[in-house]
Write an enzyme that holds these catalytic residues in place. Structure first.
Site, PDB file in Angstrom:
ATOM      1  CB  THR A   8       2.208   7.928   5.521  1.00  0.00           C
ATOM      2  OG1 THR A   8       1.130   8.862   5.351  1.00  0.00           O
ATOM      3  CG2 THR A   8       1.724   6.735   6.326  1.00  0.00           C
ATOM      4  N   GLY A   9       4.727   9.710   4.515  1.00  0.00           N
ATOM      5  CA  GLY A   9       5.234  10.873   3.794  1.00  0.00           C
ATOM      6  C   GLY A   9       6.045  11.792   4.683  1.00  0.00           C
ATOM      7  CB  SER A  11      11.077  12.100   3.416  1.00  0.00           C
ATOM      8  OG  SER A  11      10.262  11.705   2.328  1.00  0.00           O
ATOM      9  N   GLY A  13       7.899  18.143   3.031  1.00  0.00           N
ATOM     10  CA  GLY A  13       7.919  19.371   3.812  1.00  0.00           C
ATOM     11  C   GLY A  13       6.928  19.387   4.956  1.00  0.00           C
ATOM     12  CE1 TYR A 148      -2.580  16.176  -4.425  1.00  0.00           C
ATOM     13  CE2 TYR A 148      -3.934  18.151  -4.587  1.00  0.00           C
ATOM     14  CZ  TYR A 148      -3.017  17.383  -3.897  1.00  0.00           C
ATOM     15  OH  TYR A 148      -2.547  17.811  -2.679  1.00  0.00           O
TER      16      TYR A 148
END
Length: 240
Positions: A8-9, A11, A13, A148
């Site tokens: 997942t994620g 795309s 860095g 976060y």
């Protein structure tokens, strides 16, 4: 036979670096992205030299239940790396409700519920590995990143608990807690701020996405066969 991993994620860095490392190690990959379709397509093209199957899949994790958009495209997942995410900088009292909900959907609720949906198939095989890319702030907390930090702390607690729950079934659950890494997440920092940050780190530099990818590949591998519920700090000695 090639194993299938979901990233997942993919795309982002760190996601791209993990995809490159796993493809080089012979994995077929499901590559999740949200808005950056072009980056996902470029990633697939760059991985083609490894001769595997690489499938980009769109899903919006900022929405409640966004993980369900992935499920129809997933067949026979052996490993999962959760590394999607975004930061939220600023004073906690300035955080609005919508941003808070989006943050927890992205980092906590959708990854947790996606994992839940994949567990039955892993239980049938009595094998599998799940890795979360958490954060140093989930371990120590950070001023001006309270929400976060809370989301990443939730990931860490989830990993420790689920690792114990699934261990008897041969499924391992671990996390990596990176420090400051050279990705778009810190692209808004000035060169002076980045230099100050690097000077705070005992190793004198920021981490590289490849180093997080190496750690993820290790935790997925048989070399880590007796490791579960563990949080691997990859931070250059920062805040340890």
């Amino acid at each position: 036979m090639r194993k299938f991993a979901l990233i997942t994620g993919a795309s982002g860095g760190i996601g791209q670096a993990i995809a490159a490392e796993l493809a080089a190690r012979g994995y077929n990959l499901y590559l999740h992205y949200n808005s950056n379709k072009e980056a996902a397509e470029r990633l697939v093209e760059s991985l083609s030299v490894h001769g595997g199957e690489y499938s980009p899949i769109m899903a919006d994790f900022s929405r409640q239940g966004g993980y369900k958009e992935l499920l129809p495209s997933l067949f026979g997942v052996d490993a999962v790396v959760h590394c999607g995410g975004t930061a939220a900088y600023g004073l906690f009292q300035d955080l609005d409700d919508e941003e808070a909900a989006s943050l927890f959907n992205i980092h906590v609720l959708n990854p947790m519920l996606l994992t839940k949906a994949l567990i039955p198939e892993l239980l049938k095989r009595k094998t599998g590995s799940i890795v979360f890319i958490a954060s140093i702030w989930g371990q120590t907390g950070a001023a001006c990143e309270a929400a976060y930090s809370a989301a990443k702390g939730a990931q860490i607690s989830f990993v420790k608990a689920l690792g114990k729950e699934l261990a008897p079934s041969g499924i391992r659950v671990n996390a990596i807690a990176p420090g400051a890494v050279e990705t778009q997440m810190i692209a808004g920092f000035s060169s002076e701020e980045l230099e100050e940050l690097a000077n705070e780190i005992p190793m004198g530099r920021l981490g590289r996405p490849k180093e997080i990818a190496n750690a993820a590949a290790f935790l997925l591998s048989e070399q880590a066969s007796y490791i579960t519920g563990h949080i691997l700090s990859v931070n250059g000695g920062w805040y340890t």
